[in-house]
Design a protein around this motif. Sequence first.
Motif, PDB file in Angstrom:
ATOM      1  N   ILE B  20       0.596  -1.887   0.161  1.00 35.31           N
ATOM      2  CA  ILE B  20      -0.234   0.359   0.112  1.00 35.31           C
ATOM      3  C   ILE B  20       0.746   1.231  -0.484  1.00 35.31           C
ATOM      4  O   ILE B  20       1.920   0.847   0.996  1.00 35.31           O
ATOM      5  CB  ILE B  20      -0.956  -0.209   1.335  1.00 35.31           C
ATOM      6  N   THR B  21       0.641   1.918  -0.760  1.00 34.94           N
ATOM      7  CA  THR B  21       1.808   3.156  -1.273  1.00 34.94           C
ATOM      8  C   THR B  21       0.588   4.482  -0.488  1.00 34.94           C
ATOM      9  O   THR B  21      -0.928   4.867  -1.046  1.00 34.94           O
ATOM     10  CB  THR B  21       1.702   3.675  -2.443  1.00 34.94           C
ATOM     11  N   CYS B  22       1.676   5.479  -0.198  1.00 35.33           N
ATOM     12  CA  CYS B  22       1.444   6.559   0.293  1.00 35.33           C
ATOM     13  C   CYS B  22       2.141   7.871   0.150  1.00 35.33           C
ATOM     14  O   CYS B  22       3.133   8.190  -0.050  1.00 35.33           O
ATOM     15  CB  CYS B  22       0.919   6.379   2.132  1.00 35.33           C
ATOM     16  N   SER B  23       1.383   8.704  -0.835  1.00 35.62           N
ATOM     17  CA  SER B  23       2.541   9.714  -0.837  1.00 35.62           C
ATOM     18  C   SER B  23       1.932  11.145  -0.194  1.00 35.62           C
ATOM     19  O   SER B  23       0.796  11.132   0.511  1.00 35.62           O
ATOM     20  CB  SER B  23       1.576  10.295  -2.408  1.00 35.62           C
ATOM     21  N   ILE B  48       3.571   0.304  11.690  1.00 38.53           N
ATOM     22  CA  ILE B  48       4.898   0.583  12.084  1.00 38.53           C
ATOM     23  C   ILE B  48       4.998   2.020  11.787  1.00 38.53           C
ATOM     24  O   ILE B  48       4.215   2.940  11.406  1.00 38.53           O
ATOM     25  CB  ILE B  48       5.300  -0.231  10.728  1.00 38.53           C
ATOM     26  N   GLN B  49       6.570   2.663  12.111  1.00 42.40           N
ATOM     27  CA  GLN B  49       6.607   3.538  11.789  1.00 42.40           C
ATOM     28  C   GLN B  49       8.486   3.688  11.436  1.00 42.40           C
ATOM     29  O   GLN B  49       9.014   2.932  11.690  1.00 42.40           O
ATOM     30  CB  GLN B  49       6.946   4.764  13.125  1.00 42.40           C
ATOM     31  N   THR B  56      11.330  -2.430   9.336  1.00 36.50           N
ATOM     32  CA  THR B  56      10.380  -3.619   9.440  1.00 36.50           C
ATOM     33  C   THR B  56      10.474  -4.733  10.704  1.00 36.50           C
ATOM     34  O   THR B  56      11.318  -4.435  11.823  1.00 36.50           O
ATOM     35  CB  THR B  56      11.374  -5.134   8.562  1.00 36.50           C
ATOM     36  N   ASN B  57       9.159  -5.117  11.206  1.00 35.46           N
ATOM     37  CA  ASN B  57       9.199  -5.499  11.928  1.00 35.46           C
ATOM     38  C   ASN B  57       8.129  -6.905  12.362  1.00 35.46           C
ATOM     39  O   ASN B  57       8.198  -7.457  10.824  1.00 35.46           O
ATOM     40  CB  ASN B  57       8.189  -4.383  13.354  1.00 35.46           C
ATOM     41  N   GLU B  58       7.546  -7.195  13.348  1.00 31.91           N
ATOM     42  CA  GLU B  58       6.833  -8.766  12.954  1.00 31.91           C
ATOM     43  C   GLU B  58       5.632  -8.395  12.252  1.00 31.91           C
ATOM     44  O   GLU B  58       4.896  -9.658  11.837  1.00 31.91           O
ATOM     45  CB  GLU B  58       6.831  -9.415  14.306  1.00 31.91           C
ATOM     46  N   VAL B  59       4.865  -7.715  12.114  1.00 31.99           N
ATOM     47  CA  VAL B  59       4.000  -7.823  11.287  1.00 31.99           C
ATOM     48  C   VAL B  59       3.864  -6.812   9.519  1.00 31.99           C
ATOM     49  O   VAL B  59       3.236  -7.230   8.825  1.00 31.99           O
ATOM     50  CB  VAL B  59       3.049  -6.410  12.473  1.00 31.99           C
ATOM     51  N   ALA B  60       4.696  -6.573   9.106  1.00 30.97           N
ATOM     52  CA  ALA B  60       5.318  -6.029   8.057  1.00 30.97           C
ATOM     53  C   ALA B  60       6.305  -4.893   8.217  1.00 30.97           C
ATOM     54  O   ALA B  60       7.790  -4.708   9.195  1.00 30.97           O
ATOM     55  CB  ALA B  60       3.503  -4.110   8.257  1.00 30.97           C
ATOM     56  N   SER B  71       5.864   6.609   0.403  1.00 35.33           N
ATOM     57  CA  SER B  71       6.510   5.612   1.846  1.00 35.33           C
ATOM     58  C   SER B  71       4.920   3.481   1.129  1.00 35.33           C
ATOM     59  O   SER B  71       4.223   4.317   0.520  1.00 35.33           O
ATOM     60  CB  SER B  71       5.927   5.585   2.807  1.00 35.33           C
ATOM     61  N   THR B  72       5.723   2.733   1.588  1.00 35.48           N
ATOM     62  CA  THR B  72       5.074   1.593   1.236  1.00 35.48           C
ATOM     63  C   THR B  72       5.148   0.803   1.647  1.00 35.48           C
ATOM     64  O   THR B  72       6.407   0.072   3.032  1.00 35.48           O
ATOM     65  CB  THR B  72       5.796   1.426  -0.431  1.00 35.48           C
ATOM     66  N   LEU B  73       3.528   0.480   2.965  1.00 38.04           N
ATOM     67  CA  LEU B  73       3.363  -0.123   3.916  1.00 38.04           C
ATOM     68  C   LEU B  73       3.515  -1.687   2.808  1.00 38.04           C
ATOM     69  O   LEU B  73       2.777  -1.850   2.251  1.00 38.04           O
ATOM     70  CB  LEU B  73       2.183  -0.077   4.702  1.00 38.04           C
ATOM     71  N   SER B  74       5.057  -2.798   3.634  1.00 36.29           N
ATOM     72  CA  SER B  74       4.419  -4.332   2.737  1.00 36.29           C
ATOM     73  C   SER B  74       3.652  -4.970   3.868  1.00 36.29           C
ATOM     74  O   SER B  74       5.067  -4.978   4.431  1.00 36.29           O
ATOM     75  CB  SER B  74       5.789  -4.655   2.406  1.00 36.29           C
TER      76      SER B  74
END
Lengths: 118, 110
Positions: B20-23, B48-49, B56-60, B71-74
């Motif tokens: 998911i990309t955010c501008s 995440i921040q 990277t963390n255990e979720v994303a 930014s892109t949340l994966s």
Amino acid sequence: SAVISQKPSRDICQRGTSLTIQCQVDSQVTMMFWYRQQPGQSLTLIATANQGSEATYESGFVIDKFPISRPNLTFSTLTVSNMSPEDSSIYLCSVSGTSGTATYNEQFFGPGTRLTVL
Amino acid sequence: LAKTTQPISMDSYEGQEVNITCSHNNIATNDYITWYQQFPSQGPRFIIQGYKTKVTNEVASLFIPADRKSSTLSLPRVSLSDTAVYYCLVGPLGQGNLIFGKGTKLSVKP
């Protein structure tokens, strides 16, 4: 982290009446906030609840309509006054700056209070 | 606070990776990028921040290019339980009054 409870979880009210929502945190926190989320919409910040002083309201929200109290570091109330159907929404409490941490980077949200005004 | 733009909705299938990309073209030097997840009938939850490059963390995972204008949340290998609304927020650390955009409604199908 912080565990937040809100009371009531939901209510149905008549127009013209007022409802007070309580927010209780399981540990002392520095900052507490109140948000509103209308059905299918994003969250909108109502105000920051300040301990020992008047809350700081965002544009479009006023103290007469949404009086807020914060008597200590673990508790706050939001009152929705003189309600109309347009006030039907979910009201959420959030906190940051939890005990034992120096970070304000993360906010923890309560489960919300679903309010319906007839 | 910088304004953010995200897709309104996305569909995916179980086991796939979702990005998911955010501008945020007007991001300030001291702004961080934070993502929250909200399930129906629950309050948002911090995911995440990050400030730059990759976190990277255990979720994303969070990918932030050098110009930081997006930014892109994966989310790796999503499951049905990842169906939720995902919010991208931009602001300085310690900025308590979060400004939520419209978010991205992710629907994961079997």
